[in-house]
Scaffold this active site. Structure first.
Site, PDB file in Angstrom:
ATOM      1  N   HIS A 218      28.848 -18.570 -24.079  1.00  0.00           N
ATOM      2  CA  HIS A 218      28.099 -17.784 -23.094  1.00  0.00           C
ATOM      3  C   HIS A 218      28.599 -18.079 -21.679  1.00  0.00           C
ATOM      4  O   HIS A 218      28.691 -17.185 -20.844  1.00  0.00           O
ATOM      5  CB  HIS A 218      26.601 -18.094 -23.190  1.00  0.00           C
ATOM      6  CG  HIS A 218      25.899 -17.343 -24.276  1.00  0.00           C
ATOM      7  ND1 HIS A 218      26.038 -17.640 -25.613  1.00  0.00           N
ATOM      8  CD2 HIS A 218      25.044 -16.277 -24.225  1.00  0.00           C
ATOM      9  CE1 HIS A 218      25.300 -16.802 -26.337  1.00  0.00           C
ATOM     10  NE2 HIS A 218      24.685 -15.968 -25.519  1.00  0.00           N
ATOM     11  N   HIS A 260      23.307 -26.503 -25.499  1.00  0.00           N
ATOM     12  CA  HIS A 260      24.549 -27.153 -25.054  1.00  0.00           C
ATOM     13  C   HIS A 260      24.281 -28.383 -24.203  1.00  0.00           C
ATOM     14  O   HIS A 260      23.220 -28.500 -23.578  1.00  0.00           O
ATOM     15  CB  HIS A 260      25.370 -26.180 -24.200  1.00  0.00           C
ATOM     16  CG  HIS A 260      25.988 -25.073 -24.975  1.00  0.00           C
ATOM     17  ND1 HIS A 260      27.149 -25.225 -25.686  1.00  0.00           N
ATOM     18  CD2 HIS A 260      25.596 -23.796 -25.156  1.00  0.00           C
ATOM     19  CE1 HIS A 260      27.457 -24.072 -26.277  1.00  0.00           C
ATOM     20  NE2 HIS A 260      26.517 -23.186 -25.970  1.00  0.00           N
TER      21      HIS A 260
END
Ligand SMILES: CC(C)=CCC/C(C)=C/COP(=O)(O)O
Length: 297
Positions: A218, A260
Site C-alpha cells: 500500500h 505493518h
C-alpha cells in the site's frame, strides 16, 4: 593462627588507577584487555593482571557469558597463564564475540525500536484495541490504496477517455500499477518478513506473498500513484495537498491497523518514490503502443 584480612573492593580499584599512571590509565588498559589479546612483550606488571578479575566490569561481562563459554574461557585462560608465564590471553573466539560489528548492533537496535514502536502504534489492530472504533475508517483508507480499485479505475478511465493524451496517461498508470505489483511481490518473496503478531489477517483480496510485510504494498502504491497524479493529472494546489495527505495517511493506516511495522512502510514509501522514476524511464508513448499492437497483429 592469624585471621584472613577482609578485601575491600574500593581499595583494589583505586590502587589500579594510581598504579598505571601517565596517559595509559589503568581503566584503559583493563578495557582493552577484554577486547583483544594483550601484548606478550613487554609483560604487564603481574599486580595489574591479578586485578583484572576483580574489576567490576570484567566480573559483569564474565557473569553474562553462558556457563559453557565461562568454563571454556577459564580453562583456556588458565592454560595460557601457565604457558606464557603469568600473561593472561583471551581465546580468539572470545575476542570476536566481544567485538560485534557496529552495523549489526545498529541494525538490531533499529529493529528492536521498530518492533516496539509498531506495537505501540497498532492502536486499531482489533476492535478491542485502544482506538478500535476507528478501525472501519482505517479499513476504508486501506481499500483506497488497494491495487484492485486502482487497476479497475485506470482501465475504466483509459476506455472512457476520448483524447489520445488521456489514454496515454491512463495506459502508463496501468503499466505503473502492474510494475508495482510485480516488484513488491519479488521483494516480499525475497525478504519474507512476517507481519506483526498483533495483525489480524482479514485483508481484502490478497496474493499469497501478502502474508509477508516487507515492504508495504500500500505504501509503495500510495507513493508512486501520488507522484504520478501530481506529475500528470492534478494541478490545483488544494488537490495536490490532498493527494499528498492521502498518501501519508495510507502509510500511517498500515501501522495503525497493525498490518505493518514502521520500517515496512518507510521502505515502501522510498520504493514507491523510486518506482515512479522507473515509470518515467519506461514511459509508453502512443507510437510505442501502436508498434507493439502492430507486432501483435
Ligand atoms: C490483488 C491485487 C491486485 C493487489 C493486492 C494488493 C495488496 C493486498 C497488497 C498488500 O499490501 P500491504 O503489503 O500494504 O499489506
Amino acid at each position: 593462627m592469624p585471621s584472613p584480612r577482609p578485601v575491600r573492593a574500593g581499595s583494589a580499584r583505586s590502587s589500579s588507577v594510581s598504579g598505571v599512571g601517565g596517559g595509559n590509565s589503568g581503566g584503559r588498559y583493563e578495557f582493552m584487555s577484554l577486547t583483544r589479546t594483550p601484548p606478550l612483550s613487554p609483560s604487564p606488571p603481574s599486580h595489574l593482571l591479578q586485578r583484572q578479575g576483580s574489576d567490576p566490569t570484567t566480573a559483569r561481562l564474565r557473569a553474562s557469558e553462558s556457563p559453557n563459554r565461562r568454563r571454556r574461557g577459564s580453562a583456556s585462560s588458565n592454560a595460557s597463564t601457565s604457558s606464557t608465564g603469568g600473561v593472561q590471553q583471551l581465546p580468539e573466539e572470545d575476542c570476536m564475540h566481544l567485538n560485534p560489528s557496529i552495523i549489526s548492533v545498529a541494525l538490531s537496535s533499529l529493529l528492536a525500536v521498530d518492533l516496539w514502536l509498531s506495537k505501540r502504534l497498532g492502536v486499531c489492530a482489533c476492535e478491542e484495541s485502544s482506538w478500535g472504533s476507528a478501525r472501519p475508517i482505517m479499513k476504508l483508507v486501506e481499500i483506497s490504496g488497494h491495487g484492485i480499485p486502482w487497476i479497475i479505475g485506470a482501465a475504466y478511465c483509459m476506455y472512457k477517455s476520448d483524447s489520445a493524451a488521456g489514454q496515454e496517461v491512463m495506459l502508463n498508470l496501468l503499466m505503473a500499477l502492474v510494475l508495482d505489483l510485480v516488484l513488491v511481490t519479488i521483494v516480499k518473496a525475497l525478504v519474507r518478513r512476517r507481519r506483526p503478531a498483533h495483525n489480524r489477517m482479514d485483508m481484502f483480496a490478497t496474493f499469497s506473498v501478502d502474508r509477508y510485510s516487507f515492504p508495504s504494498g500500500h505504501a509503495t502504491r500510495a507513493a508512486m500513484c501520488a507522484r504520478f497524479l501530481l506529475a500528470h493529472l492534478v494541478l490545483a494546489a488544494p488537490l495536490r495537498v490532498l493527494v499528498m495527505l492521502w498518501a501519508v495517511f495510507v502509510g500511517l493506516s498500515r501501522v495503525l491497523l497493525g498490518r505493518h511495522n514502521v520500517t515496512d512502510v518507510a521502505f515502501g514509501f522510498f520504493m514507491g518514490y523510486c518506482q515512479y522514476n522507473l515509470v518515467e524511464v519506461l514511459w509508453l508513448s502512443p507510437a510505442t503502443l501502436y508498434s507493439m499492437m502492430g507486432q501483435l497483429e
